[in-house]
Design a protein around this motif. Structure first.
Motif, short mmCIF file in Angstrom:
data_model
loop_
_atom_site.label_atom_id
_atom_site.label_comp_id
_atom_site.label_asym_id
_atom_site.label_seq_id
_atom_site.Cartn_x
_atom_site.Cartn_y
_atom_site.Cartn_z
N LEU A 171 70.85 22.92 -16.30
CA LEU A 171 71.41 24.01 -15.23
C LEU A 171 70.17 24.71 -14.83
O LEU A 171 70.03 25.11 -13.73
N ALA A 172 69.32 25.08 -15.34
CA ALA A 172 68.08 25.69 -15.33
C ALA A 172 67.38 24.73 -14.38
O ALA A 172 66.45 25.43 -13.44
N SER A 173 67.19 23.68 -14.75
CA SER A 173 66.25 22.63 -13.65
C SER A 173 66.96 22.77 -12.38
O SER A 173 66.02 22.46 -11.48
N ALA A 174 68.27 22.61 -12.44
CA ALA A 174 68.83 22.47 -11.19
C ALA A 174 68.85 23.69 -10.30
O ALA A 174 68.34 23.56 -9.14
N MET A 175 68.77 24.97 -10.99
CA MET A 175 68.41 26.26 -10.17
C MET A 175 66.82 26.21 -9.67
O MET A 175 66.73 26.81 -8.65
N LEU A 176 66.12 25.74 -10.52
CA LEU A 176 64.66 25.64 -10.05
C LEU A 176 64.53 24.65 -9.13
O LEU A 176 63.58 25.05 -8.03
N TYR A 177 65.33 23.66 -8.96
CA TYR A 177 64.95 22.74 -7.98
C TYR A 177 65.66 23.41 -6.53
O TYR A 177 64.82 23.25 -5.60
N VAL A 178 66.70 24.05 -6.65
CA VAL A 178 67.23 24.68 -5.55
C VAL A 178 66.29 25.94 -5.27
O VAL A 178 65.94 25.94 -3.74
N ARG A 182 62.27 27.78 -0.91
CA ARG A 182 60.87 28.32 -0.74
C ARG A 182 60.09 27.33 0.04
O ARG A 182 59.34 27.79 0.85
N ARG A 183 60.16 26.33 -0.17
CA ARG A 183 59.17 25.17 0.57
C ARG A 183 59.77 24.75 1.59
O ARG A 183 59.11 24.39 2.85
N GLU A 184 61.22 24.26 1.96
CA GLU A 184 61.70 23.68 2.91
C GLU A 184 62.76 24.55 3.75
O GLU A 184 63.40 23.94 4.78
N GLY A 185 62.83 25.46 3.52
CA GLY A 185 63.89 26.57 4.28
C GLY A 185 65.18 26.34 3.79
O GLY A 185 66.00 26.06 5.06
N LEU A 186 65.56 25.88 2.87
CA LEU A 186 67.15 25.40 2.56
C LEU A 186 67.98 26.50 2.95
O LEU A 186 69.10 26.30 3.11
N ALA A 187 67.39 27.99 2.51
CA ALA A 187 68.35 29.08 2.74
C ALA A 187 68.88 29.00 4.29
O ALA A 187 69.94 29.11 4.46
#
Length: 177
Positions: A126-133, A138-143
């Motif tokens: 879960l922590a890994s998935a949160m870091l991925y998101v 931060r990098r790709e403007g997913l938000a």
């Protein structure tokens, strides 16, 4: 041999953080394993220390909670072993009750270990998935992409008669009156 393992530890930590987001990439993007490793390396680039810190804290937190989950099982299992220790004669075989208590204690210890490990592994992923998101935001403007999808108008809902077979049927020219 121990000296070689000690020398390889920094490399193992560096590779572990660099490729630590690969499982999340594979699951969330549906990528293959090699693509997941490349994508993880790209997402971690320039942010290694921050991701290392979060991964370290998440791992310590998961370990502490997993240990706390195991404590009741270990305590009960340890107290269940008391009859075993007291019930073994100096020269002879242990009683059936002592054997049953030993089996019960071992089962409790195994259940506690399994419960702790299930939590620890799940929390780490879960922590890994949160870091991925977080890295994608931060990098790709997913938000912004998510907000744009939320702000887009929803598709028009079909008329109620078409979706509810129990609704009364009205002829098209009736107008509802």
């Amino acid at each position: 041999m121990p000296l070689l393992m000690l020398a390889a530890a920094p490399l193992a930590v560096w590779l572990g953080i660099r490729f630590g987001l690969a499982p999340a990439v594979v699951v969330l993007e549906g990528a293959g394993p090699v693509t997941g490793l490349r994508r993880s390396a790209a997402l971690v680039r320039g942010e290694w220390w921050r991701i290392f810190g979060y991964t370290l804290v998440a791992g310590m937190l998961a370990g502490a909670i997993a240990y706390a989950i195991q404590i009741p099982f270990n305590l009960i299992g340890t107290f269940a072993m008391m009859p075993v220790l007291q019930g073994i004669p100096e020269h002879g075989t242990p009683s059936a009750g002592a054997i049953a208590a030993a089996v019960f204690a071992v089962i409790l210890l195994l259940l506690g270990g399994a419960a702790g490990q299930v939590f620890q592994i799940g929390f780490s992923h879960l922590a890994s998935a949160m870091l991925y998101v977080d890295q994608r935001m931060r990098r790709e403007g997913l938000a912004e992409a998510i907000l744009a999808d939320l702000a887009a108008p929803a598709p028009a809902a079909p008329p109620a008669a078409a979706t509810d077979p129990a609704a009364p049927h009205r002829p098209a020219g009736d107008g509802g009156s």
